[in-house]
Design an enzyme around this catalytic site. Sequence first.
Site, PDB file in Angstrom:
ATOM      1  N   GLU B  81       0.870  -1.087   0.037  1.00 50.93           N
ATOM      2  CA  GLU B  81      -0.043  -0.008  -0.160  1.00 50.93           C
ATOM      3  C   GLU B  81       0.923   1.123   0.030  1.00 50.93           C
ATOM      4  O   GLU B  81       0.469   2.445   0.112  1.00 50.93           O
ATOM      5  CB  GLU B  81      -1.033  -0.104   1.220  1.00 50.93           C
ATOM      6  CG  GLU B  81      -0.283  -0.039   2.603  1.00 50.93           C
ATOM      7  CD  GLU B  81      -0.723   0.960   3.639  1.00 50.93           C
ATOM      8  OE1 GLU B  81      -2.036   0.877   4.028  1.00 50.93           O
ATOM      9  OE2 GLU B  81      -0.109   2.113   3.621  1.00 50.93           O
ATOM     10  N   CYS B 113      -3.449  -4.459   3.791  1.00 51.18           N
ATOM     11  CA  CYS B 113      -2.303  -5.048   4.357  1.00 51.18           C
ATOM     12  C   CYS B 113      -2.168  -6.711   3.708  1.00 51.18           C
ATOM     13  O   CYS B 113      -1.366  -7.479   4.218  1.00 51.18           O
ATOM     14  CB  CYS B 113      -2.432  -5.218   5.867  1.00 51.18           C
ATOM     15  SG  CYS B 113      -1.992  -3.723   6.678  1.00 51.18           S
ATOM     16  N   SER B 154       2.899   1.885  15.418  1.00 50.28           N
ATOM     17  CA  SER B 154       3.158   0.514  14.704  1.00 50.28           C
ATOM     18  C   SER B 154       3.497   0.570  13.304  1.00 50.28           C
ATOM     19  O   SER B 154       4.347  -0.289  13.033  1.00 50.28           O
ATOM     20  CB  SER B 154       1.849   0.026  14.826  1.00 50.28           C
ATOM     21  OG  SER B 154       0.768   0.823  14.000  1.00 50.28           O
ATOM     22  N   ARG B 200     -11.912   2.282  16.873  1.00 56.16           N
ATOM     23  CA  ARG B 200     -11.898   0.948  17.438  1.00 56.16           C
ATOM     24  C   ARG B 200     -13.131   0.209  16.494  1.00 56.16           C
ATOM     25  O   ARG B 200     -13.026  -1.109  16.574  1.00 56.16           O
ATOM     26  CB  ARG B 200     -12.605   1.008  18.763  1.00 56.16           C
ATOM     27  CG  ARG B 200     -11.952   1.759  19.929  1.00 56.16           C
ATOM     28  CD  ARG B 200     -12.547   1.649  21.257  1.00 56.16           C
ATOM     29  NE  ARG B 200     -12.961   0.370  21.746  1.00 56.16           N
ATOM     30  CZ  ARG B 200     -12.227  -0.511  22.318  1.00 56.16           C
ATOM     31  NH1 ARG B 200     -11.085  -0.529  22.320  1.00 56.16           N
ATOM     32  NH2 ARG B 200     -12.762  -1.860  22.637  1.00 56.16           N
ATOM     33  N   HIS B 235      -2.756 -11.915  10.643  1.00 60.25           N
ATOM     34  CA  HIS B 235      -2.267 -10.590  10.488  1.00 60.25           C
ATOM     35  C   HIS B 235      -2.015  -9.876  11.753  1.00 60.25           C
ATOM     36  O   HIS B 235      -2.720 -10.250  12.620  1.00 60.25           O
ATOM     37  CB  HIS B 235      -3.120  -9.850   9.637  1.00 60.25           C
ATOM     38  CG  HIS B 235      -2.870  -8.475   9.227  1.00 60.25           C
ATOM     39  ND1 HIS B 235      -1.406  -8.033   8.906  1.00 60.25           N
ATOM     40  CD2 HIS B 235      -3.352  -7.127   9.643  1.00 60.25           C
ATOM     41  CE1 HIS B 235      -1.273  -6.636   8.848  1.00 60.25           C
ATOM     42  NE2 HIS B 235      -2.374  -6.208   9.307  1.00 60.25           N
ATOM     43  N   LYS B 240      -1.060  -7.550  20.031  1.00 60.90           N
ATOM     44  CA  LYS B 240      -2.163  -7.819  20.886  1.00 60.90           C
ATOM     45  C   LYS B 240      -3.432  -8.584  19.791  1.00 60.90           C
ATOM     46  O   LYS B 240      -3.733  -9.558  20.438  1.00 60.90           O
ATOM     47  CB  LYS B 240      -2.712  -6.936  21.481  1.00 60.90           C
ATOM     48  CG  LYS B 240      -1.893  -6.239  22.709  1.00 60.90           C
ATOM     49  CD  LYS B 240      -2.561  -7.182  23.773  1.00 60.90           C
ATOM     50  CE  LYS B 240      -1.406  -7.496  24.828  1.00 60.90           C
ATOM     51  NZ  LYS B 240      -1.235  -6.262  25.833  1.00 60.90           N
ATOM     52  N   ARG B 244      -5.331 -12.198  20.695  1.00 62.39           N
ATOM     53  CA  ARG B 244      -6.613 -12.115  21.120  1.00 62.39           C
ATOM     54  C   ARG B 244      -7.387 -13.200  20.013  1.00 62.39           C
ATOM     55  O   ARG B 244      -8.099 -13.876  20.741  1.00 62.39           O
ATOM     56  CB  ARG B 244      -7.162 -10.962  21.176  1.00 62.39           C
ATOM     57  CG  ARG B 244      -8.121 -10.234  22.245  1.00 62.39           C
ATOM     58  CD  ARG B 244      -8.567  -9.023  22.246  1.00 62.39           C
ATOM     59  NE  ARG B 244      -9.840  -8.811  21.814  1.00 62.39           N
ATOM     60  CZ  ARG B 244     -10.605  -7.562  21.317  1.00 62.39           C
ATOM     61  NH1 ARG B 244      -9.553  -6.593  21.235  1.00 62.39           N
ATOM     62  NH2 ARG B 244     -11.780  -7.619  20.932  1.00 62.39           N
ATOM     63  N   SER B 297      -7.550  -4.269   5.204  1.00 64.49           N
ATOM     64  CA  SER B 297      -8.669  -3.463   5.596  1.00 64.49           C
ATOM     65  C   SER B 297      -9.405  -3.143   4.269  1.00 64.49           C
ATOM     66  O   SER B 297      -9.001  -3.114   3.259  1.00 64.49           O
ATOM     67  CB  SER B 297      -8.234  -2.113   6.076  1.00 64.49           C
ATOM     68  OG  SER B 297      -7.638  -2.380   7.589  1.00 64.49           O
TER      69      SER B 297
END
Lengths: 390, 349, 134
Positions: B81, B113, B154, B200, B235, B240, B244, B297
């Site tokens: 990208e 991504c 990040s 979020r 990915h 974190k 998860r 995304s």
Amino acid sequence: MMMREVAVIGIGITKFGELWDYSFRQIGIQAGLEAVYDANLSGSEIDAMYVGNMSSGRFIDQHHVGALIADYSGMASNHIPSTRIEAAGASGSLALHQGVMAVASGTHDIVVVGGAEKMTDVSEEASNFILNSAADQQWESLMGATFASLHAMIACRYIREGYATREQIAQVAVKNHLHGSLNPKAQFQKPIRLETVLRASMVAEPLTMFDCSPISDGAAAVVLCPMEMAHEYTDKPIKVLGIGQASDTLALYQRDDICTFPATKVAAQKAYEMAGLEPRDIDVVEVNDDYTISELLALEDLGFYQRGEAGKAVEFGETEIGGSLPVNTSGGLKARGNPIGATGVAQIVEIVTQLRGDAERRQVKEAEIGMAHNVGGTGSTVAVTILGVA
Amino acid sequence: MEVGIVSYGAYIPRFRITPIEIGRVWGQDGKAMAKGLYINSKSVPSPDEDVVTIAIAAARSMMRRVDIDPADIGALYVGSESHPYAVKPSGTVVAEAIEASPLISVADLEFACKAGTAGMQAVMGQVGSGMIRYGVAIGADTSQGAPGDALEYSASAGGAAFLIGSENIIARINSTLSYTTDTPDFWRREGQPYPSHGGRFTGEPAYFKHVGEAAKMMMERMGTSPADYNHVIFHQPNGKFPQRMAKMLGFTDEQLSRGLLPPMIGNTYSGAVPLGLASVLDTASPGDRILMVAYGSGAGSDAFDITVTDTIRHFNLAAAPTVASMLENTREIDYATYAKYRGKILMKG
Amino acid sequence: MPVARFWRDIPSRYNLYGSRCGSCGKIYFPTRHICPECRRSSIGRMESYRLSGKGKVYSYSVVHEAPPQLAVLKPYVVAIVEMDEGVRVTGQLVDVDAEKIDIGMRVEAVLRKIGDEGPSGVIHYGFKFAPVPD
């Protein structure tokens, strides 16, 4: 051997430095007129002109400076031939050699040779960028090698080989600034200390700002004629005893050994042979110290010192005025200044001044034979000229 | 026809910056940021690096590890990208640099991504159908987060290249599937230097839904359960999210750890899952089974079920730098240097 | 620099293609059409030759003053690298701390951006050198 012996009968030089008030054509004319007056010419005797200039096209956006100088020196109305010569830093010497050959061959009798560069009409960055083009633009400059960094790589290797210490290299600048302080035409006229060189801002390690010749404006000119006619114009003609020119690879990296310029050796050998002289016969020499390290290479390649001895000679003061071989009594490219195309001619002006005994505070005693050594790029073009009292 | 990975190469730039250093500049709690994202440092490209140079470094490593004629490569796709040109392919430079041109199909891909894994699928199809003998898929990015934005902690740089073929396969790709919807969680409009995101919203309806669905559908298709896999690579926009995801699907930290790079290098975007796979393959043993799920995304997930073959015993891994070696040879820089390197300082024209 | 001038040299810039004299075997970089050793007898016999990209530092300098195009890299390192084939090449050294560089250090060619023609111009890619990992 030359068909006719050639003499220098007039010299002229502008102040070197940042000449904000003067244009390219003004400095060119000023030096030329001074040389013509010095030779007691009216002007109408002049048969041809040669102009050494590296990069007017990029410094002032003006090519065709042979015609420009002919025009503004009033020679265009006589329609004499005027030719611009380019070989980067060696442009001035090559112009001189063209003039010498034109007189020697009998083609012309009275020839004016000028050298001029106006470098401050562009920014410092632009000026340095233009200088980089004396190296191999495609395979050195574009790769990130600046002209200073090429000499820094020579110095790096030279120090590693044990030929000289960093301090000995820096001492060249100290010596040349001392000489420059005795030359009213020099760009820098203040002596400096060794610490000043070593602690100055870094340009390309190990070389600092004080290891590098400056960006300068300036012009110089000489008048040549056949030796047999010289006494008509001057009481002190200076004879051209020998000339030599040689080439080498454009890029430094293509050489087997970067601690020597083979072209200097070859050009010097030709000049020595033509003059029937040896290094020990030379009383005073102007060498191409565009960087401090360059002076050490020159002193060894010209045969004055064995390899690894030049640094010590500089350290012990042998190359100062009053030493066994005064080198760059004008201050050299380092302190007198380095307007590229003018430099080779300025060296001749200094040697002639010394041989005439007109060098005042910087006069070398009993100087009868002098040499000028002029380099284009990193030893890619070298011209050596030997002059003597007639 | 069996299709799989014949060789691969990875590249991570040497410079690193820490969230603590970034937080120091923006008055944020960098330490908390590092903990929240599970990113201790992120990779930063040198000013003379971009997606093209990263892709080339990875592709050249890939070529060094095998003895194949580059002329046998029939397709090369660079997924990113952050292609250096809006118009003019990155892939042509890569193809020329590995001397695979001119008889080759080249294109640049973009799917946030997951453009690198989309390239793997495209190449697999051509190899599997017999159109080409070998194909190369590369995922690489030098992504930027806006100064001060959460993404700045990040967004990093890196990439990996995969040589896909049907002979001398070191890792067989048993199956691949994609799960795709129109979900605008993250985007960058044409001409904008920095991306925007839905905050979020990028979590549950975007990342977790797509990665989770693709993983579940793959296991359903293959008749497998989490326990059947030695390694899982999700990915990894941070450390974190994949942790998860793994927990939600029933994978252990051990299965996840080998391919989890964000703690050391941040989010390499299109390079993320490819680098994770390279890291797993660097130490894989014959028979190892890998579940890999990329996410892009916008949004979509590509899932792959992979089995390492016996051929990997003879694979010349040492011919090029491993992921581990590039995690070690690093140099930390401060924010000022980072800002200079990433073109965030307004320079004189 | 016009686009074509750079494009023409892509094999040399990306993959270090030089020349090998079919007469004496000497290797050159970049391409030459005449061998300076063999001159006339080399004409028509100069072959394209790809260097391995591996070599060692012959000399180097850390550059502190450079053209504006390279300002963001300053200070950067420029070196003359002696390739394993014997021929030398000039290029930048990357991914190395200046104090760790020394004459004789092993390096290999990597591909980097070596410049561009401004923010809207083409990007020039070409070789630089990086230390060979231990």
